[in-house]
Motif scaffolding. Structure first.
Motif, PDB file in Angstrom:
ATOM      1  N   MET A  26       0.834  -1.171   0.000  1.00  6.82           N
ATOM      2  CA  MET A  26       0.000   0.000   0.000  1.00  6.82           C
ATOM      3  C   MET A  26       0.890   1.251   0.000  1.00  6.82           C
ATOM      4  SD  MET A  26      -2.850   1.313   2.744  1.00  6.82           S
ATOM      5  CE  MET A  26      -1.852   2.201   3.911  1.00  6.82           C
ATOM      6  N   ILE A  27       0.586   2.192  -0.861  1.00  3.01           N
ATOM      7  CA  ILE A  27       1.273   3.475  -0.896  1.00  3.01           C
ATOM      8  C   ILE A  27       0.306   4.530  -0.372  1.00  3.01           C
ATOM      9  CG2 ILE A  27       2.324   5.235  -2.362  1.00  3.01           C
ATOM     10  CD1 ILE A  27       3.190   2.974  -4.239  1.00  3.01           C
ATOM     11  N   ARG A  28       0.792   5.335   0.564  1.00  7.96           N
ATOM     12  CA  ARG A  28      -0.036   6.401   1.132  1.00  7.96           C
ATOM     13  C   ARG A  28       0.832   7.625   1.373  1.00  7.96           C
ATOM     14  NH1 ARG A  28       1.528   7.229   6.222  1.00  7.96           N
ATOM     15  NH2 ARG A  28       2.266   5.490   7.478  1.00  7.96           N
ATOM     16  N   ARG A  29       0.188   8.757   1.564  1.00  7.59           N
ATOM     17  CA  ARG A  29       0.888  10.001   1.869  1.00  7.59           C
ATOM     18  C   ARG A  29       1.509   9.881   3.260  1.00  7.59           C
ATOM     19  NH1 ARG A  29      -0.082  15.356  -0.625  1.00  7.59           N
ATOM     20  NH2 ARG A  29       1.666  16.571   0.152  1.00  7.59           N
ATOM     21  N   ALA A  30       2.745  10.319   3.396  1.00  4.24           N
ATOM     22  CA  ALA A  30       3.411  10.283   4.699  1.00  4.24           C
ATOM     23  C   ALA A  30       2.773  11.310   5.626  1.00  4.24           C
ATOM     24  CB  ALA A  30       4.895  10.580   4.539  1.00  4.24           C
ATOM     25  N   ARG A  31       2.764  10.976   6.906  1.00  2.00           N
ATOM     26  CA  ARG A  31       2.279  11.907   7.925  1.00  2.00           C
ATOM     27  C   ARG A  31       3.432  12.791   8.400  1.00  2.00           C
ATOM     28  NH1 ARG A  31       0.430   6.900   9.853  1.00  2.00           N
ATOM     29  NH2 ARG A  31       1.971   7.095  11.527  1.00  2.00           N
ATOM     30  N   ARG A  32       3.098  13.940   8.911  1.00  2.00           N
ATOM     31  CA  ARG A  32       4.125  14.895   9.368  1.00  2.00           C
ATOM     32  C   ARG A  32       4.952  14.360  10.526  1.00  2.00           C
ATOM     33  NH1 ARG A  32       2.773  21.076   8.468  1.00  2.00           N
ATOM     34  NH2 ARG A  32       4.748  21.136   9.569  1.00  2.00           N
ATOM     35  N   ASP A  33       4.429  13.367  11.251  1.00  2.00           N
ATOM     36  CA  ASP A  33       5.156  12.831  12.406  1.00  2.00           C
ATOM     37  C   ASP A  33       6.016  11.607  12.056  1.00  2.00           C
ATOM     38  OD1 ASP A  33       3.194  10.905  11.999  1.00  2.00           O
ATOM     39  OD2 ASP A  33       2.549  10.848  14.087  1.00  2.00           O
ATOM     40  N   GLU A  34       6.259  11.369  10.770  1.00  2.00           N
ATOM     41  CA  GLU A  34       6.981  10.158  10.369  1.00  2.00           C
ATOM     42  C   GLU A  34       8.436  10.390   9.964  1.00  2.00           C
ATOM     43  OE1 GLU A  34       4.025   6.803   8.934  1.00  2.00           O
ATOM     44  OE2 GLU A  34       3.849   8.568   7.625  1.00  2.00           O
ATOM     45  N   ALA A  35       9.021  11.503  10.369  1.00  2.00           N
ATOM     46  CA  ALA A  35      10.418  11.775  10.003  1.00  2.00           C
ATOM     47  C   ALA A  35      11.354  10.675  10.497  1.00  2.00           C
ATOM     48  CB  ALA A  35      10.864  13.134  10.529  1.00  2.00           C
ATOM     49  N   GLU A  36      11.134  10.168  11.707  1.00  2.00           N
ATOM     50  CA  GLU A  36      12.022   9.117  12.243  1.00  2.00           C
ATOM     51  C   GLU A  36      11.914   7.832  11.433  1.00  2.00           C
ATOM     52  OE1 GLU A  36      14.521   9.142  14.502  1.00  2.00           O
ATOM     53  OE2 GLU A  36      14.145  11.294  14.663  1.00  2.00           O
ATOM     54  N   ALA A  37      10.702   7.458  11.052  1.00  2.00           N
ATOM     55  CA  ALA A  37      10.521   6.249  10.242  1.00  2.00           C
ATOM     56  C   ALA A  37      11.149   6.415   8.864  1.00  2.00           C
ATOM     57  CB  ALA A  37       9.039   5.910  10.121  1.00  2.00           C
ATOM     58  N   LEU A  38      11.013   7.605   8.284  1.00  2.00           N
ATOM     59  CA  LEU A  38      11.625   7.881   6.979  1.00  2.00           C
ATOM     60  C   LEU A  38      13.145   7.855   7.089  1.00  2.00           C
ATOM     61  CD1 LEU A  38       9.124  10.651   5.984  1.00  2.00           C
ATOM     62  CD2 LEU A  38       9.452   8.515   4.721  1.00  2.00           C
ATOM     63  N   LEU A  39      13.674   8.401   8.162  1.00  2.00           N
ATOM     64  CA  LEU A  39      15.113   8.362   8.418  1.00  2.00           C
ATOM     65  C   LEU A  39      15.597   6.918   8.506  1.00  2.00           C
ATOM     66  CD1 LEU A  39      17.906   9.444   9.384  1.00  2.00           C
ATOM     67  CD2 LEU A  39      16.909   9.545  11.680  1.00  2.00           C
ATOM     68  N   ARG A  40      14.863   6.072   9.209  1.00  2.00           N
ATOM     69  CA  ARG A  40      15.267   4.665   9.377  1.00  2.00           C
ATOM     70  C   ARG A  40      15.338   3.962   8.030  1.00  2.00           C
ATOM     71  NH1 ARG A  40      12.677  -0.103   9.408  1.00  2.00           N
ATOM     72  NH2 ARG A  40      10.642   0.890   9.332  1.00  2.00           N
ATOM     73  N   VAL A  41      14.316   4.152   7.198  1.00  2.00           N
ATOM     74  CA  VAL A  41      14.307   3.514   5.879  1.00  2.00           C
ATOM     75  C   VAL A  41      15.476   4.019   5.045  1.00  2.00           C
ATOM     76  CG1 VAL A  41      13.045   3.331   3.694  1.00  2.00           C
ATOM     77  CG2 VAL A  41      11.838   3.006   5.867  1.00  2.00           C
ATOM     78  N   GLN A  42      15.673   5.325   5.023  1.00  2.00           N
ATOM     79  CA  GLN A  42      16.766   5.881   4.226  1.00  2.00           C
ATOM     80  C   GLN A  42      18.110   5.367   4.718  1.00  2.00           C
ATOM     81  OE1 GLN A  42      16.787  10.114   3.568  1.00  2.00           O
ATOM     82  NE2 GLN A  42      18.883  10.087   2.789  1.00  2.00           N
ATOM     83  N   ARG A  43      18.311   5.358   6.047  1.00  4.56           N
ATOM     84  CA  ARG A  43      19.582   4.900   6.601  1.00  4.56           C
ATOM     85  C   ARG A  43      19.862   3.456   6.189  1.00  4.56           C
ATOM     86  NH1 ARG A  43      18.539   4.182  11.682  1.00  4.56           N
ATOM     87  NH2 ARG A  43      18.645   6.354  12.314  1.00  4.56           N
ATOM     88  N   GLU A  44      18.894   2.560   6.396  1.00  7.76           N
ATOM     89  CA  GLU A  44      19.127   1.150   6.067  1.00  7.76           C
ATOM     90  C   GLU A  44      19.402   0.959   4.584  1.00  7.76           C
ATOM     91  OE1 GLU A  44      16.621  -1.937   7.694  1.00  7.76           O
ATOM     92  OE2 GLU A  44      16.095  -0.647   9.397  1.00  7.76           O
ATOM     93  N   ALA A  45      18.617   1.625   3.742  1.00 10.26           N
ATOM     94  CA  ALA A  45      18.794   1.483   2.295  1.00 10.26           C
ATOM     95  C   ALA A  45      20.118   2.090   1.847  1.00 10.26           C
ATOM     96  CB  ALA A  45      17.628   2.136   1.564  1.00 10.26           C
ATOM     97  N   ALA A  46      20.436   3.277   2.336  1.00 12.49           N
ATOM     98  CA  ALA A  46      21.645   3.975   1.896  1.00 12.49           C
ATOM     99  C   ALA A  46      22.918   3.288   2.390  1.00 12.49           C
ATOM    100  CB  ALA A  46      21.612   5.429   2.354  1.00 12.49           C
ATOM    101  N   VAL A  47      22.933   2.849   3.641  1.00 11.91           N
ATOM    102  CA  VAL A  47      24.125   2.186   4.165  1.00 11.91           C
ATOM    103  C   VAL A  47      24.395   0.907   3.373  1.00 11.91           C
ATOM    104  CG1 VAL A  47      25.086   0.979   6.174  1.00 11.91           C
ATOM    105  CG2 VAL A  47      24.044   3.242   6.444  1.00 11.91           C
ATOM    106  N   ALA A  48      23.345   0.166   3.036  1.00 10.51           N
ATOM    107  CA  ALA A  48      23.519  -1.058   2.257  1.00 10.51           C
ATOM    108  C   ALA A  48      23.976  -0.764   0.828  1.00 10.51           C
ATOM    109  CB  ALA A  48      22.220  -1.857   2.240  1.00 10.51           C
ATOM    110  N   ALA A  49      23.406   0.261   0.219  1.00  7.38           N
ATOM    111  CA  ALA A  49      23.678   0.531  -1.193  1.00  7.38           C
ATOM    112  C   ALA A  49      24.948   1.327  -1.442  1.00  7.38           C
ATOM    113  CB  ALA A  49      22.495   1.274  -1.813  1.00  7.38           C
TER     114      ALA A  49
END
Length: 158
Positions: free
Chosen positions: A1-24
């Motif tokens: 499911m794709i949905r609009r991010a909520r304003r309180d999801e910066a930490e979750a977005l950071l976690r996804v970016q960190r895991e993906a970026a560190v691996a890639a």
């Protein structure tokens, strides 16, 4: 499911970016020499979530945030998928959603930046019609590698 991010999801977005970026990008940003810039990336996500000209979307599976994409100002700004979910179609779905949003926002073409040494990412975009546009820039995070610019037309063929 794709949905609009909520304003309180910066930490979750950071976690996804960190895991993906560190691996890639370990070959570009060796984690033992260049720790992931949590504070700068967290701030960037907070700014993006608060910016009315930027749209941030997340992909979820069983309530878990597994990927994200953001668009704004004619750019596909970010696209990250947790390593465990790469190759499952999540990245393609987020990519296609981003282009649909840019098209709906009236952009005649979409643009993006990606690391010159992001070989897998570059293949991903090139397989979807993106072409180098000749632009380059220096990345703000040490060791300051080079980003290359890509573009893809969004106008429907007549």
């Amino acid at each position: 499911m794709i949905r609009r991010a909520r304003r309180d999801e910066a930490e979750a977005l950071l976690r996804v970016q960190r895991e993906a970026a560190v691996a890639a990008f370990a070959h570009v940003f060796p984690p033992d020499r260049y720790p992931f810039p949590d504070n700068g990336v967290r701030s960037a996500w907070r700014n993006a979530l608060a910016d009315p000209a930027v749209e941030v979307y997340v992909a979820e599976v069983d309530g878990e945030l597994i990927g994200s994409v953001s668009v704004g100002h004619g750019f596909l700004r970010t696209l990250y998928v947790l390593p465990a979910h790469q190759g499952t179609g999540v990245g393609s779905a987020l990519h296609d959603h981003a282009l649909e949003r840019l098209r709906a926002l009236g952009a005649p073409e979409a643009r993006l930046w990606t690391l010159e040494e992001n070989h897998a990412g570059r293949r991903f975009y090139e397989q979807r019609g993106w072409r180098l546009n000749g632009e380059t820039r220096v990345v703000e995070f040490p060791p300051n590698p080079i980003d290359v610019g890509y573009s893809v037309p969004l106008a429907e063929s007549e």
